[in-house]
Design an enzyme around this catalytic site. Structure first.
Site, PDB file in Angstrom:
ATOM      1  N   ASP A  87       5.815 -14.497  41.129  1.00  0.00           N
ATOM      2  CA  ASP A  87       6.940 -15.622  41.170  1.00  0.00           C
ATOM      3  C   ASP A  87       6.937 -16.485  40.220  1.00  0.00           C
ATOM      4  O   ASP A  87       5.842 -17.165  40.204  1.00  0.00           O
ATOM      5  CB  ASP A  87       6.738 -16.111  42.643  1.00  0.00           C
ATOM      6  N   LYS A 176      24.080  -4.373  16.682  1.00  0.00           N
ATOM      7  CA  LYS A 176      24.915  -3.045  16.508  1.00  0.00           C
ATOM      8  C   LYS A 176      24.957  -2.684  15.093  1.00  0.00           C
ATOM      9  O   LYS A 176      25.055  -3.537  14.117  1.00  0.00           O
ATOM     10  CB  LYS A 176      26.006  -3.447  17.124  1.00  0.00           C
ATOM     11  N   HIS A 234      28.731 -13.832  21.167  1.00  0.00           N
ATOM     12  CA  HIS A 234      29.098 -12.768  20.365  1.00  0.00           C
ATOM     13  C   HIS A 234      30.199 -12.912  19.401  1.00  0.00           C
ATOM     14  O   HIS A 234      30.060 -12.648  18.235  1.00  0.00           O
ATOM     15  CB  HIS A 234      29.633 -11.683  21.470  1.00  0.00           C
TER      16      HIS A 234
END
Length: 480
Positions: A87, A176, A234
């Site tokens: 937790d 990417k 992005h």
């Protein structure tokens, strides 16, 4: 010198990101022999389960999300995994976590993928358990706040335990292949860099279009919206890579120094340079889909579409508009950068009845990675009725050009760099804060000018005002 860690600690190990991206990426890296033999992966989350149960959980995720041809190493990878439920808001659980991590002779890499509200208590727990001492680095998955103030609060909390050279802020777009190839395209080819400026480039377009709606992100997305979800991270990173000056070398400091200069040079957006929208019921790929408010189950002023006209106020880009748009429930899934060059100053073919069109460079990021350069060429023939010219594409399809290589998930590279300590493809604090400063100004403008989302049908390219945003400058969005 960077030292490869021999422990990887995954927070949020039962979450959607872990199932879809992190576990498949690590398994693929392991199968390719890219993880050191002594690397152990410890997962943690609130869910109560044993290590054996977590391995079964991980196996199910890998069999679902890994391509069939990359599943050969699942059993070997699962042997690296262990799990401890914690937790995040209770300090006591971190001592058990520290025992499971054990001694990290080389180093510990931590991947933190939790709700922003849990960042500070998690850091406190790590400090309490001694898991910030020695060669420890931490990767932070977005969202890093909802505005500049909350982002600074998170960054301050992390900075109390980690120096900036040990903080890896993740933007998965930077992992990417085609995004990285943008740097190679610009700085490894003499053909482009001399004309990569306002003298030769008319405008730049950046599009991030999604066909999906809310899916499983209802709570997060309605509090965020398209501007904060996509543009703040992005799209501004893509803009920075397009517009940055040549760095002195390909290392983390030099590359990020040039990116932050671009972000700081962004001109505040004017009232007539922004359009917001929210999708209504329509059809995407031939299927009827509900509107945003129907999916959400209530009325909302959250934008699912944003179009912006941005300017980078420096010598290289003076007068060159950067058109950006992103949205959900658009006609196709595509992320691309379009660099539109100017017309030639004089056509020697005009008196022969031939027309010319300016060159255009299209950098496709998803769903297909490719680079296309449109050029003028003569149509074959005897030209008895005049010369005919036609625009033809020169295509570089990355999978075809590099057919012997494996197409990798963006997180494979980012996780490998986190484990290895290479910060080049991660975002520095001053970048994040420069991005938030620009985004916050846009949100303030929306509030002051009462700019609210315009309706658009699902399956369209957004509100008609977004088309007008570009067309009043004589520009058409690249929707081909």
């Amino acid at each position: 010198m960077n030292i490869t860690a021999d422990r990887l600690l995954l927070f949020g190990a039962t979450g959607d990101l872990a199932q879809r991206m992190l576990l498949p990426s690590l398994c693929a890296l392991d199968a390719d022999g890219l993880l050191e033999p002594d690397l152990r992966v410890v997962g943690t989350a609130r869910s109560e389960m044993t290590t054996a149960a977590y391995r079964d959980f991980a196996r199910a995720a890998l069999e679902k999300y890994l391509p069939e041809n990359r599943r050969g190493g699942i059993a070997q990878f699962l042997d690296r995994l262990s799990y401890v439920p914690v937790d995040a808001t209770t300090l006591g659980g971190y001592e058990v976590l520290a025992e499971e991590v054990g001694e990290y002779a080389k180093g510990l890499a931590i991947f933190l993928s939790t709700a922003p509200s849990l960042f500070e208590p998690t850091i406190d727990g790590l400090v309490h358990a001694g898991l910030t001492e020695g060669n420890v680095r931490i990767g932070l998955e977005k969202p890093l706040g909802t505005d500049l103030a909350s982002s600074e609060e998170i960054n301050d909390a992390v900075a109390r335990a980690f120096s900036e050279d040990r903080i890896f802020r993740i933007d998965h777009y930077l992992g990417k292949e085609t995004v990285q190839n943008l740097l190679a395209l610009r700085f490894a080819n003499l053909l482009f860099e001399p004309v990569w400026n306002a003298t030769y480039i008319d405008h730049v377009q950046i599009t991030v279009a999604e066909t999906v709606g809310l899916e499983s992100r209802i709570g997060y997305y309605d509090d965020s919206g398209a501007l904060r979800d996509m543009v703040q991270n992005h799209m501004l990173q893509l803009l920075a890579l397009v517009a940055m000056e040549p760095p002195t070398s390909f290392d983390s400091t030099a590359v990020r120094d040039e990116k932050v200069k671009v972000l700081r040079a962004l001109r505040p957006v004017a009232k007539d340079e922004t359009v917001t929208g929210q999708y209504r019921a329509g059809a995407v790929n031939g299927e009827a889909v509900p509107g945003y408010d129907e999916e959400l189950g209530k009325d909302s002023e959250t934008e699912t579409f944003v179009a912006l006209k941005a300017h980078v106020d420096n010598w290289r880009w003076k007068g060159v508009p950067f058109y950006m748009r992103t949205g959900k429930r658009l006609p196709e899934r595509v992320t691309e950068i379009v660099v539109q060059f100017r017309c030639i100053p004089h056509s020697i073919f005009a008196d022969r009845g031939a027309t010319t069109r300016p060159n255009r460079l299209v950098i496709g990021i998803q769903p297909e990675e490719n680079v296309q350069l449109s050029m003028m060429a003569k149509v074959p023939g005897l030209d008895r009725e005049g010369i005919r010219l036609r625009q033809i594409p020169l295509d570089i399809a990355m999978p075809d050009a590099f057919s012997g290589t494996v197409r990798r998930i963006a997180y494979e590279r980012l996780l490998l760099d986190l484990i290895g300590g290479d910060q080049t493809l991660f975002v520095r604090r001053d970048e994040v804060e420069a991005q938030w400063e620009w985004i916050d100004a846009i949100r303030t403008l929306w509030e002051e000018e009462v700019i609210t989302p315009k309706s658009y049908g699902a399956g369209s390219w957004g509100p008609s005002a977004a088309i007008a945003l570009a067309e009043r400058d004589g520009v058409s969005w690249h929707d081909e």
